[in-house]
Design an enzyme around this catalytic site. Structure first.
Site, PDB file in Angstrom:
ATOM      1  N   GLN A  59      58.240  28.294  22.456  1.00  0.00           N
ATOM      2  CA  GLN A  59      58.134  27.219  23.376  1.00  0.00           C
ATOM      3  C   GLN A  59      59.897  26.716  23.193  1.00  0.00           C
ATOM      4  O   GLN A  59      60.209  26.554  24.504  1.00  0.00           O
ATOM      5  CB  GLN A  59      57.468  26.118  23.051  1.00  0.00           C
ATOM      6  CG  GLN A  59      55.730  26.489  23.324  1.00  0.00           C
ATOM      7  CD  GLN A  59      54.768  25.445  23.457  1.00  0.00           C
ATOM      8  OE1 GLN A  59      55.295  24.189  23.832  1.00  0.00           O
ATOM      9  NE2 GLN A  59      53.509  25.769  23.295  1.00  0.00           N
ATOM     10  N   HIS A  61      45.271  29.187  21.474  1.00  0.00           N
ATOM     11  CA  HIS A  61      46.376  28.826  21.907  1.00  0.00           C
ATOM     12  C   HIS A  61      46.462  27.682  22.392  1.00  0.00           C
ATOM     13  O   HIS A  61      45.855  27.072  22.926  1.00  0.00           O
ATOM     14  CB  HIS A  61      46.732  29.909  23.076  1.00  0.00           C
ATOM     15  CG  HIS A  61      47.136  31.360  22.632  1.00  0.00           C
ATOM     16  ND1 HIS A  61      48.432  31.810  22.460  1.00  0.00           N
ATOM     17  CD2 HIS A  61      46.525  32.400  22.086  1.00  0.00           C
ATOM     18  CE1 HIS A  61      48.696  33.097  21.741  1.00  0.00           C
ATOM     19  NE2 HIS A  61      47.432  33.483  21.797  1.00  0.00           N
ATOM     20  N   SER A 106      54.453  29.499  17.719  1.00  0.00           N
ATOM     21  CA  SER A 106      54.476  28.884  18.830  1.00  0.00           C
ATOM     22  C   SER A 106      55.696  27.904  19.076  1.00  0.00           C
ATOM     23  O   SER A 106      56.142  27.868  20.226  1.00  0.00           O
ATOM     24  CB  SER A 106      53.127  27.976  19.067  1.00  0.00           C
ATOM     25  OG  SER A 106      52.044  29.041  19.070  1.00  0.00           O
TER      26      SER A 106
END
Length: 471
Positions: A392, A371, A388
Site C-alpha cells: 500500500q 485481504h 500489505s
C-alpha cells in the site's frame, strides 16, 4: 516428500554472461576421445567383442569371440588416425581435451607422450570403454577409483576432468563424490557450464555433445561426407557466434574419435571448419580445464535455500504469507511433485496458484476476505501484514489526504456491501489514481465477474511477493 529430480529450468531465459577471456564471443571446446585399447575385447577380460562406434554397418557383439575386423578399425585409430589428428591441431595451435579411457592410455604410451608434449589436457574417460548402465553403484565407484589411480600412474598426474560416456544413472554423483574433479561432462543439457550440489560438494558440470560429434559418421541418420560434418559445425558455430555478438556468449563442444575423424575424407571437413572458425575474431579455443578454471573464478557457486528441498514447517514459514493469511495454500503446495523447476518465482507461484485454483469456492472466498481494505481501518491502525503495508505504501496509500481517505473508505464500504469481499488489486502494478479509477469501474460489475477478477489479482499479488523472495 514427492520430489522430481530432473532440472528443466537450468538458467531459464536469462543465462549468465559467460565473460569469456578477452571478451570472446564463443568458447570452442574440442574433445578427442581416446578409446583404442580400452574397448570390449576378450583380451581385456570382457565377455564379447566391441560393437559401438565403428565403420562396420550393423555391428553386433560377438559373445566369447574376438572380432578381427572391429579390432583392426580401433587399431587404425591409434596407429594412423591419432597422428593425423595430432598434426592437424598442433599445426593450427588449438589445444584439445582428451577423454582418455585409462586402460587405453596405459596401452598407448607414445600417444600419451605426444598429448603431453602438445599441452593437451588428459581427462578420464573411465577405466574401460564399456557400458555402465547395469553396473552396481559400488562396482562403478571402485572402477572410478581404479581409473584415477591408473591415470595418475600413466599420465603422471591425476585427471581433473571426467566423462564416462556410456554411463549409469549413478555416474555423475559417484564421480563428484571423489572430490577430486574440477569438472564432469556426463550431461548434454546446456550450452554453458553450471554447478551441481552433490552432498557437501559443489561440482562444476561442463555439458558435452552427441550431435556436433563425429560419432554421427557411425550412426544413422548421420554424416556421410566430411562436407556434411563441416556444414553442421559451421551452422552451429554461426548460431552461437551470433548469440555471443548479442551479449549471450556460449560454449560450443565438438566431439571427435581417432578411428572416425582420423580417416582422410572425414578429416578434410574438420580442417575446413578449423580454418573457418579461426578466421573470426573473438573465438576462444580452451581446453575444458581452462573453462572450468574460468567459470570457478568468474561464476563461483553460491548455495541458497531452495523451496523444493524445504521440510514442510520451513516451507510454510517461508511462503505461508504469500497468499494473505492463508498458510493452508503453502501446506498443500508442499505436497505436490516439486523439483528444481519450482525453485524460482514462476515455478513456485505456479505450484501455489494450483492449490488456490483447485480449492473450493468457499476456501477461495476466505482468501479474498483475508485481504484488508485499501487504505482502510487496519492500515490506519498499523495492523496490516508487513507485505500489505509495503504494497500500500508503494502507491502512496499510506499518505492520503483526509478527502482521499474518506473516498477510499466509502468505496470500500460500497464494494463489500455489494460483493461480500474487499476490493482487491495488485497495488504495485498501479498508482493511486489508477486504483481509484479501477475501484469506480469495477464496483458496478456483477459479483461473479468480480470474484474471478479478484482471484486473478490475488494470484498477481502472490507473484509480486515471490519476486522479492526468489530468483
Amino acid at each position: 516428500m514427492n520430489r522430481y529430480p530432473r532440472d528443466f529450468r537450468g538458467y531459464g531465459q536469462n543465462p549468465p554472461d559467460a565473460q569469456w577471456p578477452g571478451g570472446a564471443k564463443i568458447a570452442v571446446s574440442i574433445v578427442l576421445n581416446y578409446e583404442e585399447g580400452g574397448e570390449n575385447n576378450l583380451l581385456h577380460g570382457d565377455a564379447q567383442s566391441e560393437a559401438f562406434l565403428s565403420d562396420i554397418a550393423g555391428a553386433a557383439p560377438w559373445p566369447g569371440l574376438r572380432h578381427w575386423n572391429m579390432e583392426s578399425i580401433y587399431d587404425y585409430g591409434a596407429r594412423a588416425g591419432f597422428w593425423r589428428v595430432h598434426r592437424l591441431f598442433t599445426s593450427h595451435g588449438i589445444p584439445l581435451t582428451i577423454y582418455g579411457v585409462t586402460s587405453a592410455l596405459a596401452r598407448n604410451p607414445e600417444q600419451v607422450a605426444a598429448m603431453k608434449a602438445a599441452g593437451w589436457e588428459i581427462a578420464s574417460h573411465g577405466l574401460k570403454w564399456v557400458d555402465h548402465r547395469d553396473m552396481p553403484a559400488e562396482v562403478e565407484a571402485a572402477q572410478i577409483a581404479d581409473s584415477i589411480r591408473l591415470h595418475t600412474e600413466v599420465v603422471g598426474e591425476p585427471p581433473r576432468g571426467w566423462y564416462t560416456g556410456r554411463c549409469s544413472i549413478n555416474t555423475v554423483q559417484l564421480a563428484a563424490e571423489t572430490g577430486q574433479l574440477d569438472w564432469i561432462s556426463d550431461t548434454y543439457d546446456d550450452d554453458l557450464p553450471y554447478w551441481m550440489e552433490v552432498g557437501a560438494r559443489d561440482q562444476l558440470i561442463i555439458p558435452y555433445t552427441l550431435e556436433a560429434n563425429d560419432m554421427r559418421f557411425a550412426t544413422a541418420p548421420g554424416y556421410i561426407t566430411g562436407e556434411q560434418f563441416f556444414s553442421y559445425l559451421k551452422d552451429s558455430f554461426d548460431t552461437l557466434y551470433a548469440e555471443g555478438q548479442e551479449g549471450r556468449a556460449k560454449m560450443f563442444s565438438i566431439g571427435l574419435h581417432n578411428r572416425l575423424i582420423g580417416r582422410p575424407g572425414k578429416l578434410a571437413g574438420l580442417k575446413r571448419f578449423l580454418d573457418y572458425a579461426q578466421g573470426h575474431e573473438g573465438v576462444w579455443f580452451p581446453r575444458r580445464i581452462d573453462i572450468a578454471r574460468h567459470w570457478a573464478a568468474t561464476h563461483p557457486h553460491t548455495r541458497r535455500e531452495r523451496p523444493s528441498q524445504m521440510a514442510l514447517a520451513r516451507f510454510v514459514e517461508r511462503f505461508g504469507s504469500v497468499f494473505e493469511h492463508s498458510p493452508w495454500i503453502a501446506e498443500r503446495a508442499h505436497g505436490l511433485e516439486l523439483g528444481p523447476a519450482h525453485d524460482s518465482t514462476i515455478g513456485l507461484h505456479n505450484a501455489l496458484a494450483r492449490m488456490f485454483r483447485s480449492a473450493t469456492p468457499d476456501e477461495r472466498l476466505g482468501v479474498l476476505r483475508a485481504h484488508p481494505d485499501l487504505a482502510g481501518k487496519l492500515a490506519a491502525a498499523k495492523r496490516l501484514t508487513a507485505e500489505s503495508t509495503a504494497e500500500q505504501a508503494s502507491a502512496a496509500l499510506d499518505a492520503l489526504t483526509d478527502d482521499e481517505r474518506a473516498t477510499f473508505q466509502r468505496l470500500n464500504a460500497d464494494y463489500v456491501a455489494k460483493h461480500g469481499f474487499p476490493f482487491i488489486i495488485a497495488v504495485r502494478d498501479n498508482t493511486k489514481d489508477s486504483i481509484l479509477a479501477a475501484f469506480a469501474a469495477r464496483i458496478a460489475n456483477d459479483t461473479a465477474t468480480e470474484f474471478t477478477t479478484a482471484c486473478a489479482q490475488v494470484e498477481r499479488i502472490a507473484e509480486l511477493r515471490l519476486k522479492d523472495m526468489l530468483p
